[in-house]
Design an enzyme around this catalytic site. Sequence first.
Site, PDB file in Angstrom:
ATOM      1  N   SER A 114     -35.861 -72.658 -53.859  1.00  0.00           N
ATOM      2  CA  SER A 114     -36.436 -72.035 -52.664  1.00  0.00           C
ATOM      3  C   SER A 114     -37.290 -70.870 -53.161  1.00  0.00           C
ATOM      4  O   SER A 114     -37.145 -70.444 -54.318  1.00  0.00           O
ATOM      5  CB  SER A 114     -35.296 -71.503 -51.780  1.00  0.00           C
ATOM      6  OG  SER A 114     -35.771 -70.602 -50.806  1.00  0.00           O
TER       7      SER A 114
ATOM      8  N   TYR B 264     -27.574 -66.041 -49.729  1.00  0.00           N
ATOM      9  CA  TYR B 264     -28.506 -67.170 -49.915  1.00  0.00           C
ATOM     10  C   TYR B 264     -29.368 -66.950 -51.156  1.00  0.00           C
ATOM     11  O   TYR B 264     -29.518 -67.856 -51.982  1.00  0.00           O
ATOM     12  CB  TYR B 264     -29.383 -67.323 -48.676  1.00  0.00           C
ATOM     13  CG  TYR B 264     -30.285 -68.554 -48.703  1.00  0.00           C
ATOM     14  CD1 TYR B 264     -29.756 -69.830 -48.483  1.00  0.00           C
ATOM     15  CD2 TYR B 264     -31.649 -68.441 -48.925  1.00  0.00           C
ATOM     16  CE1 TYR B 264     -30.571 -70.952 -48.492  1.00  0.00           C
ATOM     17  CE2 TYR B 264     -32.479 -69.558 -48.927  1.00  0.00           C
ATOM     18  CZ  TYR B 264     -31.936 -70.816 -48.705  1.00  0.00           C
ATOM     19  OH  TYR B 264     -32.750 -71.927 -48.713  1.00  0.00           O
TER      20      TYR B 264
END
Length: 285
Positions: free
Chosen positions: A160, A173
């Site tokens: 990501s 995250y």
Amino acid sequence: MSGANSANGATGTGRMSGNGWLAGRRALVVGAGSGIGRAVVDAFRVEGARVAVLERDPDKSARLTAELPDVPVTVGDATTPGANSAAVTAAVNAFGGLDVLVNCVGVFDFYRGVAELDAEVIDRAFDDMFRVNVKSHLLSVKAALPHLRASRGCVLLTESTSAYYPGRGGVLYVASKFAVRGLVTALAHELAPEVRVNGVAPGGTLGTDLRGLPGLGLEDRRLDDTPGRAEALAARTPLGVALSGDDHAWSYVFLASERSRGITGGSVHPDGGMAVSTARREEHA
Ligand SMILES: NC(=O)c1ccc[n+]([C@@H]2O[C@H](COP(=O)([O-])OP(=O)(O)OC[C@H]3O[C@@H](n4cnc5c(N)ncnc54)[C@H](O)[C@@H]3O)[C@@H](O)[C@H]2O)c1
């Protein structure tokens, strides 16, 4: 075609048995019931691969089977060794081997910072976040490894922008995605020369079902439902684009093909150019 990482010096096109970039490839996509994983399944098939799936959600799995009856779908939790092993067995039984493992499993934290989280919540949520976002990726590689070694295949893990910059997710995250990036580096080092290992690091993505962590009480919240998300995504990237899983899928196709046979331990960044932007915290990942 028997492998993604030929050592014989042949070019990708020279070894292809069909017209697609992945002609003859045998792939397992983990977390493919929606979003980026589902787009990868479709793109791989367009490019000539045979694809199997491991997916936890029974409804998504049933939809996949209805839409793509020739795709072997294993319903199971990718955070467990048993589900990964069953999915690899199903793929190998159907195709006679495995050349490509893709993992698209993930869960989000909706930007929660350390100051906002109680210590007890961190205690549970940290384990949940790393179990889903990191351990599932490592266990899927473990299950597929003998077959990938045999075929001189390749692994693609989903990172990501949060594997590179702060501000696109919260502390859990971002930390988990840096860990996925760590898996790519460590596994590429360990598994060369037989198996190539690379990452794809998408930017914020439209049209997915990415949800919040149950341990944070966010399991019913979908990132894609954020108001104004498409405009916000486009506004913060140098290229002014809001990308979907279909856009990202071609990065996976490239890294799964022999056209990338000299690349391992790397990442492709379909993110609209975040590296040439300034990372800043805002309410849209
Ligand atoms: N959506 C975004 O903006 C975005 C941006 C960058 C990176 N990512 C990453 O891309 C990946 C795919 O996310 P997405 O946005 O397509 O979300 P998604 O929820 O649509 O896709 C993830 C799939 O994995 C499945 N899954 C979840 N946990 C599982 C488990 N334990 N076992 C088996 N299957 C499981 C889900 O049911 C779903 O089908 C994730 O790793 C995510 O972190 C997403």
